[in-house]
Motif scaffolding. Structure first.
Motif, PDB file in Angstrom:
ATOM      1  N   ALA A  10       0.837  -1.210   0.000  1.00  0.00           N
ATOM      2  CA  ALA A  10       0.000   0.000   0.000  1.00  0.00           C
ATOM      3  C   ALA A  10       0.870   1.257   0.000  1.00  0.00           C
ATOM      4  O   ALA A  10       0.572   2.222  -0.713  1.00  0.00           O
ATOM      5  CB  ALA A  10      -0.938  -0.003   1.203  1.00  0.00           C
ATOM      6  N   ALA A  11       1.943   1.246   0.758  1.00  0.00           N
ATOM      7  CA  ALA A  11       2.827   2.413   0.823  1.00  0.00           C
ATOM      8  C   ALA A  11       3.483   2.686  -0.530  1.00  0.00           C
ATOM      9  O   ALA A  11       3.601   3.844  -0.945  1.00  0.00           O
ATOM     10  CB  ALA A  11       3.891   2.206   1.900  1.00  0.00           C
ATOM     11  N   VAL A  12       3.892   1.641  -1.224  1.00  0.00           N
ATOM     12  CA  VAL A  12       4.507   1.818  -2.545  1.00  0.00           C
ATOM     13  C   VAL A  12       3.488   2.364  -3.543  1.00  0.00           C
ATOM     14  O   VAL A  12       3.792   3.276  -4.320  1.00  0.00           O
ATOM     15  CB  VAL A  12       5.138   0.507  -3.057  1.00  0.00           C
ATOM     16  N   ILE A  13       2.280   1.834  -3.515  1.00  0.00           N
ATOM     17  CA  ILE A  13       1.231   2.344  -4.406  1.00  0.00           C
ATOM     18  C   ILE A  13       1.042   3.832  -4.177  1.00  0.00           C
ATOM     19  O   ILE A  13       1.038   4.631  -5.118  1.00  0.00           O
ATOM     20  CB  ILE A  13      -0.103   1.602  -4.185  1.00  0.00           C
ATOM     21  N   ASP A  98     -10.192   9.100  -5.301  1.00  0.00           N
ATOM     22  CA  ASP A  98     -11.124   7.981  -5.457  1.00  0.00           C
ATOM     23  C   ASP A  98     -10.535   6.892  -6.347  1.00  0.00           C
ATOM     24  O   ASP A  98     -10.626   5.709  -6.045  1.00  0.00           O
ATOM     25  CB  ASP A  98     -12.461   8.454  -6.036  1.00  0.00           C
ATOM     26  N   ARG A  99      -9.931   7.310  -7.463  1.00  0.00           N
ATOM     27  CA  ARG A  99      -9.304   6.351  -8.387  1.00  0.00           C
ATOM     28  C   ARG A  99      -8.177   5.613  -7.690  1.00  0.00           C
ATOM     29  O   ARG A  99      -8.032   4.389  -7.827  1.00  0.00           O
ATOM     30  CB  ARG A  99      -8.748   7.098  -9.599  1.00  0.00           C
ATOM     31  N   LEU A 100      -7.366   6.331  -6.939  1.00  0.00           N
ATOM     32  CA  LEU A 100      -6.258   5.727  -6.213  1.00  0.00           C
ATOM     33  C   LEU A 100      -6.755   4.735  -5.177  1.00  0.00           C
ATOM     34  O   LEU A 100      -6.240   3.617  -5.078  1.00  0.00           O
ATOM     35  CB  LEU A 100      -5.420   6.824  -5.554  1.00  0.00           C
ATOM     36  N   VAL A 101      -7.754   5.113  -4.413  1.00  0.00           N
ATOM     37  CA  VAL A 101      -8.311   4.226  -3.389  1.00  0.00           C
ATOM     38  C   VAL A 101      -8.877   2.961  -4.032  1.00  0.00           C
ATOM     39  O   VAL A 101      -8.644   1.852  -3.552  1.00  0.00           O
ATOM     40  CB  VAL A 101      -9.380   4.961  -2.558  1.00  0.00           C
ATOM     41  N   GLU A 102      -9.603   3.107  -5.131  1.00  0.00           N
ATOM     42  CA  GLU A 102     -10.183   1.944  -5.820  1.00  0.00           C
ATOM     43  C   GLU A 102      -9.099   1.028  -6.378  1.00  0.00           C
ATOM     44  O   GLU A 102      -9.174  -0.197  -6.237  1.00  0.00           O
ATOM     45  CB  GLU A 102     -11.115   2.404  -6.932  1.00  0.00           C
ATOM     46  N   ALA A 103      -8.074   1.598  -7.019  1.00  0.00           N
ATOM     47  CA  ALA A 103      -6.990   0.788  -7.571  1.00  0.00           C
ATOM     48  C   ALA A 103      -6.231   0.078  -6.458  1.00  0.00           C
ATOM     49  O   ALA A 103      -5.907  -1.108  -6.572  1.00  0.00           O
ATOM     50  CB  ALA A 103      -6.050   1.656  -8.399  1.00  0.00           C
ATOM     51  N   CYS A 104      -5.961   0.786  -5.391  1.00  0.00           N
ATOM     52  CA  CYS A 104      -5.254   0.202  -4.257  1.00  0.00           C
ATOM     53  C   CYS A 104      -6.059  -0.956  -3.668  1.00  0.00           C
ATOM     54  O   CYS A 104      -5.521  -2.021  -3.394  1.00  0.00           O
ATOM     55  CB  CYS A 104      -4.991   1.275  -3.208  1.00  0.00           C
ATOM     56  N   ALA A 105      -7.349  -0.761  -3.519  1.00  0.00           N
ATOM     57  CA  ALA A 105      -8.206  -1.823  -2.975  1.00  0.00           C
ATOM     58  C   ALA A 105      -8.158  -3.060  -3.861  1.00  0.00           C
ATOM     59  O   ALA A 105      -8.068  -4.190  -3.364  1.00  0.00           O
ATOM     60  CB  ALA A 105      -9.638  -1.318  -2.827  1.00  0.00           C
ATOM     61  N   LEU A 106      -8.200  -2.871  -5.158  1.00  0.00           N
ATOM     62  CA  LEU A 106      -8.143  -4.015  -6.078  1.00  0.00           C
ATOM     63  C   LEU A 106      -6.799  -4.729  -6.004  1.00  0.00           C
ATOM     64  O   LEU A 106      -6.739  -5.960  -6.006  1.00  0.00           O
ATOM     65  CB  LEU A 106      -8.417  -3.567  -7.514  1.00  0.00           C
ATOM     66  N   LEU A 107      -5.718  -3.969  -5.945  1.00  0.00           N
ATOM     67  CA  LEU A 107      -4.388  -4.574  -5.887  1.00  0.00           C
ATOM     68  C   LEU A 107      -4.120  -5.273  -4.559  1.00  0.00           C
ATOM     69  O   LEU A 107      -3.250  -6.129  -4.470  1.00  0.00           O
ATOM     70  CB  LEU A 107      -3.321  -3.518  -6.159  1.00  0.00           C
TER      71      LEU A 107
END
Length: 118
Positions: A10-13, A98-107
């Motif tokens: 998560a930190a790297v993302i 929002d895009r970042l949170v969604e992408a992070c959640a998926l990854l």
């Protein structure tokens, strides 16, 4: 360093997604373009990509994924982290967050909870 694998992912993302560094991306692209014409540069790029992917893969394994799933997820992770830097997206504001949170959640789906040790 005692930080859980999921926390490190998560930190790297967030590090890459929240800091749009145009100069660093230009250098990355120039090196990759050079590697298209020069065998030694191509070997160096391949070695760096392999090391980066292996490090992320290890974090996914430590976070609870099997080897094949970790390898596939590492590829997606790496593609996202570098690909989003190439895109001319809005880099601030609620849409970007929002895009970042969604992408992070998926990854990070199906991994051990944040703070859990592997």
């Amino acid at each position: 360093d005692g930080q859980a694998a999921r926390d490190r992912l998560a930190a790297v993302i967030h590090l890459y997604a929240e800091r749009n560094n145009a100069e660093a991306m230009a250098i990355e692209l120039a090196i990759r373009q050079w590697a298209r014409r020069d065998a030694q540069a191509a070997d160096a790029v391949a070695a760096v990509d392999a090391a980066r992917l292996k490090n992320v893969e290890r974090l996914y394994v430590a976070a609870g994924l099997g080897a094949d799933d970790a390898r596939a997820r590492a590829f997606l992770f790496y593609s996202f982290v570098f690909g989003q830097g190439l895109m001319q997206l809005e880099t601030e504001g609620p849409r970007h967050r929002d895009r970042l949170v969604e992408a992070c959640a998926l990854l990070l789906t199906d991994l051990a909870p944040l703070g859990a040790t592997a």
